[in-house]
Design an enzyme around this catalytic site. Sequence first.
Site, PDB file in Angstrom:
ATOM      1  CE  LYS A   1      -5.502  11.844  -6.675  1.00  0.00           C
ATOM      2  NZ  LYS A   1      -4.972  12.764  -5.536  1.00  0.00           N
TER       3      LYS A   1
ATOM      4  CE  LYS B   1      -9.774   4.824  -5.342  1.00  0.00           C
ATOM      5  NZ  LYS B   1      -9.184   5.605  -4.484  1.00  0.00           N
TER       6      LYS B   1
ATOM      7  CE  LYS C   1      -1.951   4.038  -4.989  1.00  0.00           C
ATOM      8  NZ  LYS C   1      -1.608   5.047  -4.084  1.00  0.00           N
TER       9      LYS C   1
HETATM   10  P1  TYM Z   1      -6.052  10.987  -2.218  1.00  0.00           P
HETATM   11  O1  TYM Z   1      -5.224  12.196  -2.772  1.00  0.00           O
HETATM   12  O2  TYM Z   1      -6.000   9.557  -3.132  1.00  0.00           O
HETATM   13  O3  TYM Z   1      -7.485  11.493  -2.334  1.00  0.00           O
HETATM   14  C1  TYM Z   1      -7.729  12.706  -1.782  1.00  0.00           C
HETATM   15  C2  TYM Z   1      -9.201  12.580  -1.115  1.00  0.00           C
HETATM   16  O4  TYM Z   1     -10.297  12.207  -2.000  1.00  0.00           O
HETATM   17  C3  TYM Z   1     -11.023  11.100  -1.680  1.00  0.00           C
HETATM   18  N1  TYM Z   1     -11.303  10.526  -2.645  1.00  0.00           N
HETATM   19  C4  TYM Z   1     -12.481  10.022  -3.004  1.00  0.00           C
HETATM   20  N2  TYM Z   1     -13.629  10.452  -2.316  1.00  0.00           N
HETATM   21  C5  TYM Z   1     -14.927  10.005  -3.352  1.00  0.00           C
HETATM   22  N3  TYM Z   1     -14.824   9.513  -4.142  1.00  0.00           N
HETATM   23  C6  TYM Z   1     -13.854   8.977  -4.890  1.00  0.00           C
HETATM   24  N4  TYM Z   1     -13.844   8.495  -5.894  1.00  0.00           N
HETATM   25  C7  TYM Z   1     -12.502   9.215  -4.385  1.00  0.00           C
HETATM   26  N5  TYM Z   1     -11.375   9.278  -4.583  1.00  0.00           N
HETATM   27  C8  TYM Z   1     -10.661   9.917  -3.676  1.00  0.00           C
HETATM   28  C9  TYM Z   1     -10.153  10.261  -0.646  1.00  0.00           C
HETATM   29  O5  TYM Z   1     -10.635   9.395   0.029  1.00  0.00           O
HETATM   30  C10 TYM Z   1      -9.242  11.345   0.156  1.00  0.00           C
HETATM   31  O6  TYM Z   1     -10.010  11.816   0.970  1.00  0.00           O
HETATM   32  N6  TYM Z   1      -3.499   8.923   1.591  1.00  0.00           N
HETATM   33  C11 TYM Z   1      -4.375  10.173   1.217  1.00  0.00           C
HETATM   34  C12 TYM Z   1      -3.857  11.285   1.484  1.00  0.00           C
HETATM   35  C13 TYM Z   1      -3.250  11.469   2.887  1.00  0.00           C
HETATM   36  C14 TYM Z   1      -4.313  11.782   3.940  1.00  0.00           C
HETATM   37  C15 TYM Z   1      -3.210  11.871   5.219  1.00  0.00           C
HETATM   38  C16 TYM Z   1      -5.476  12.051   4.067  1.00  0.00           C
HETATM   39  C17 TYM Z   1      -1.999  11.581   3.320  1.00  0.00           C
HETATM   40  N7  TYM Z   1      -2.066  11.550   4.891  1.00  0.00           N
HETATM   41  C18 TYM Z   1      -3.834  12.180   6.312  1.00  0.00           C
HETATM   42  C19 TYM Z   1      -5.960  12.196   5.482  1.00  0.00           C
HETATM   43  C20 TYM Z   1      -5.225  12.389   6.437  1.00  0.00           C
HETATM   44  C21 TYM Z   1      -4.785   9.821  -0.404  1.00  0.00           C
HETATM   45  O7  TYM Z   1      -3.911   9.173  -1.112  1.00  0.00           O
HETATM   46  O8  TYM Z   1      -5.677  10.480  -0.647  1.00  0.00           O
END
Ligand code: TYM
Length: 328
Positions: free
Chosen positions: A198, A195, A112
């Site tokens: 979004k 990957k 990032k």
């Molecule tokens: P975020 O919002 O980027 O993504 C949400 C979830 O989707 C999974 N993910 C994917 N899985 C498979 N293939 C992909 N291309 C892909 N892109 C995203 C992410 O691994 C995630 O599980 N930091 C986290 C959110 C968060 C969180 C937490 C998660 C904040 N606090 C506490 C668990 C526990 C995030 O930005 O996810």
Amino acid sequence: MKKRIFSGIQPSGNLHIGNYLGSIYNWVNLQNDFDCLFCIVNLHAITVNQDPKTLRDKTKEIAAIYLACGIDPVKSHIFIQSDVKEHAELMWLLNTQAYFGELSRMTQFKDKSDKFKNENIPLGIFNYPILMAADILLYNTELVPVGEDQKQHVELTRDLAKRFNNKFGETFKEPEPYILKDGAKIMGLDNPDKKMSKSAESAYNYISLIDSDDDIIRKIKKAATDSENGIKFDKNRKGLHNLLTIYKMFSLKSEKEIEKEFENKGYGDFKKALAEEIIENISPIREKIKEILKEKKYLDKILEDGANYARNIAEKKIIEVKKKMGII
Ligand code: TYM
């Protein structure tokens, strides 16, 4: 007592099938056996620029998506991160125990921050994993079901928990990441080396949960593959392997069955079947999201109940932490 699970998704951009297969899909199966807290992490989302109105709308939309995908508010607790102020409070307390070096090594931070000029890297994307650690540690969480990209953050959370416990006495549970074998890293449709994301520049990178049937057909038709023959699970054929993984997860068929199904067929047939399979799974979710969003009171009540449940646990934990640290 059931073991506790915590996970969350940022209300930024459009949720895609990578988010679904890497996280929510897994959560739906876990909610019968665990005490589940599923959070909409809006404080994480503001680490990059957000339009306030869009953020507010997206926050509710994620709640509707959780429900539409099958999270049952009777079994699980859904809430908005900023509704429980202890998340931000514990983050500061943990900040004082974290090291610059360990945060600098986070691969997501490196990715990032590359997009910014050096001195203008927002601080939020640097200590964002500490807020994630606070989310997890507030609730004595044992399992964190996430995609592969979040594994390093959960490991940092474990390190912070261990460090705090050693210094101040047993306070936090050390959580484990829970990552599915398939679906943990769905790759971009237009570029299978990266990957699905979004924040990708092109909408051809992902299939969002609100894409129309036509969008899905168009995007799958354009998805990157190769010029080799045969529809087979071969990790070296990255584009095809990614599409086959998506097909496998949505169809619930085995790899053998799938290879047999397309034995004498080519990309045209496979992509047609894949688009149909995705539509069959995604279009009911899309329709449910729209319905749930119309029921504003129902949604607000679920979020209020979820926040009350979470707050009750978080308030106790923060008092324990502050006592240990000598703040109270
Ligand atoms: P975020 O919002 O980027 O993504 C949400 C979830 O989707 C999974 N993910 C994917 N899985 C498979 N293939 C992909 N291309 C892909 N892109 C995203 C992410 O691994 C995630 O599980 N930091 C986290 C959110 C968060 C969180 C937490 C998660 C904040 N606090 C506490 C668990 C526990 C995030 O930005 O996810």
